[in-house]
Write a protein that holds these residues in place. Structure first.
Motif, mmCIF file in Angstrom:
data_model
loop_
_atom_site.group_PDB
_atom_site.id
_atom_site.type_symbol
_atom_site.label_atom_id
_atom_site.label_comp_id
_atom_site.label_asym_id
_atom_site.label_seq_id
_atom_site.Cartn_x
_atom_site.Cartn_y
_atom_site.Cartn_z
ATOM 1 N N ASN A 224 19.110 -110.187 47.939
ATOM 2 C CA ASN A 224 19.415 -110.134 49.464
ATOM 3 C C ASN A 224 19.489 -111.576 50.088
ATOM 4 O O ASN A 224 20.323 -111.673 50.797
ATOM 5 N N PHE A 227 22.981 -112.058 49.059
ATOM 6 C CA PHE A 227 23.969 -111.283 50.125
ATOM 7 C C PHE A 227 23.827 -111.884 51.482
ATOM 8 O O PHE A 227 24.920 -111.833 52.089
ATOM 9 N N LYS A 276 22.092 -98.706 44.218
ATOM 10 C CA LYS A 276 22.644 -99.076 45.392
ATOM 11 C C LYS A 276 22.801 -100.589 45.350
ATOM 12 O O LYS A 276 24.315 -100.961 45.796
ATOM 13 N N MET A 277 22.073 -101.487 44.902
ATOM 14 C CA MET A 277 22.302 -102.924 44.883
ATOM 15 C C MET A 277 23.279 -103.122 43.767
ATOM 16 O O MET A 277 24.255 -104.128 43.714
ATOM 17 N N GLU A 279 25.848 -101.286 42.982
ATOM 18 C CA GLU A 279 27.264 -101.032 43.610
ATOM 19 C C GLU A 279 27.564 -102.048 44.310
ATOM 20 O O GLU A 279 28.949 -102.336 44.390
ATOM 21 N N SER A 280 26.766 -102.522 45.033
ATOM 22 C CA SER A 280 27.115 -103.858 46.241
ATOM 23 C C SER A 280 27.322 -105.040 45.315
ATOM 24 O O SER A 280 28.650 -105.476 45.576
ATOM 25 N N GLN A 283 31.144 -104.774 44.115
ATOM 26 C CA GLN A 283 32.017 -104.854 44.996
ATOM 27 C C GLN A 283 32.216 -106.408 45.308
ATOM 28 O O GLN A 283 33.284 -106.932 45.233
ATOM 29 N N ILE A 284 31.118 -107.168 45.398
ATOM 30 C CA ILE A 284 30.961 -108.283 45.822
ATOM 31 C C ILE A 284 31.512 -109.323 44.512
ATOM 32 O O ILE A 284 32.183 -110.341 44.724
#
Length: 402
Positions: A224, A227, A276-277, A279-280, A283-284
């Motif tokens: 995080n 992110f 979930k992380m 997939e994030s 994308q990033i």
């Protein structure tokens, strides 16, 4: 020929070449790096394989040697690699771990006596990373406990409970110090992307052998941090330096760190099984990979750094940046299925084979200049020149092709 068959042939060739190169890298370090007079490993060797007598021995160099030979043994099961890992561990355990205040010294002198005793969180992170890999190789429970103890130490001493993240450095006794810099070229700020990236890497490896709830929470927190702070949503580059409250203190672009972060973040999210992380991060990562492409030269090599403030590109191609580009673009291909990323990875390896490998004296040169000449007066072995980036690129891509 079907397209998939062509890709299979390309990756099979890539794998075979990297298997051979991994053996060559490990042979260099086995033949040249051990210090048979003062124990451990030489602190400094130049491009002509001349040892600098009485050179300091760095904790990062020794941790990276321990990780490399442990990982090589775990990859190949060759006992000679475990012997080298054992040698590295004994030196770290005897000379580099601070028995009084915990953590590791930044450096010791050529005889193994404490030299620079500051506590750099970056060095402790690499020690966690290395000990975790060595535990997988050796099965020694005390080694696993040492890695766990270092995790608890960092949480107690270096973690910021108010703003999250980790502070950069401390005195030997963990009191505040004025100079927090990892190296002379770095900004003197309390929080850095580089240290957080390698704390994340160390914690990820530790989680493989010790899937502790609190450790998993710190891995999530670190992701995080990337992110929320390190990844610039406009440029998709990483912001390198911050103050205590996460105010950015730099615009400098480090292409090698950009591409390195993509696959290390994904690995961390996968290890803690946070879908979930995962997939994030995927994308990033493609956004960061696209931003990194801007730093590629026509020959496939990746430039070192770019300073937007004065539009200044540092036109050097460092060994570690190329190694990270090889993995990072391969990772982007695996995520996206776009073959252009596979080609970028293989093209970068072609540049390494042509210009970075030292075909006379072994290992990889520090780097080359814009005109393709080898950078002079740089280490082949040193505080920063280690077998970690290039051997890791070989092992990582071989595993992915398998």
């Amino acid at each position: 020929m079907m397209v998939d068959e062509a890709v299979n042939i390309r990756t099979a060739t890539y794998k075979a070449e990297l298997e051979n190169e991994l053996s060559e890298i490990l042979k260099y370090w086995t033949d040249h790096a051990p210090d048979n007079i003062n124990d451990g490993f030489q602190g400094k060797i130049d491009n002509d394989n001349r040892v600098t007598e009485n050179a300091p021995k760095g904790s990062v160099l020794n941790a990276r040697i321990l990780w490399t030979f442990s990982a090589a043994y775990n990859h190949s099961n060759k006992t000679g690699y475990l012997d080298m890992a054992n040698r590295a561990y004994q030196y770290i355990n005897t000379h580099i771990i601070d028995p009084q205040y915990g953590g590791v010294y930044w450096s010791v002198d050529y005889k193994g006596a404490p030299l620079d005793t500051k506590k750099q969180v970056y060095a402790i992170a690499f020690t966690i990373y290395a000990l975790s890999e060595y535990f997988i190789a050796s099965g020694i429970e005390a080694v696993k406990q040492q890695a766990i103890d270092l995790f608890y130490l960092l949480v107690e001493r270096a973690y910021d409970p108010v703003n999250t993240g980790y502070f950069e450095a401390f005195a030997r006794d963990w009191k505040p110090i004025d100079d927090l810099r990892l190296s002379a070229k770095d900004a003197n700020e309390k929080k850095t992307m580089n240290t957080h990236l390698h704390v994340l890497e160390g914690y990820t490896n530790l989680y493989r052998i010790w899937p502790d709830k609190a450790l998993g929470e710190h891995i999530s927190m670190l992701l995080n941090n990337f992110f929320d702070h390190f990844i610039d949503p406009q440029t998709h580059h990483l912001v390198l330096f911050f103050d205590e409250e996460w105010h950015p203190k730099s615009q400098l672009v480090s292409y090698g760190h950009d591409i390195e972060a993509t696959w290390l973040m994904l690995e961390a999210a996968q290890v803690i099984s946070d879908e979930k992380m995962v997939e994030s991060v995927k994308q990033i990562s493609i956004g960061i990979a696209e931003a990194t492409i801007k730093g590629l030269d026509a020959d496939g090599g990746l430039w070192y750094e770019y300073e937007p403030a004065d539009d200044h590109l540092i036109t050097e191609k460092h060994w570690w940046v190329q190694a990270e580009a090889m993995i990072g673009f391969f990772n982007a291909w695996q995520i996206s299925g776009y073959k252009k990323y596979l080609e970028l990875s293989i093209n970068n390896w072609a540049l390494v084979k042509d210009k970075i490998l030292d075909k006379t004296n072994g290992e990889w040169f520090w780097g080359i200049t814009q005109d393709g000449h080898v950078m002079e007066n740089e280490d082949k072995v040193g505080l920063w020149k280690c077998p970690y980036h290039n051997s890791r690129a070989c092992i990582e891509i071989i595993k992915r092709i398998n």
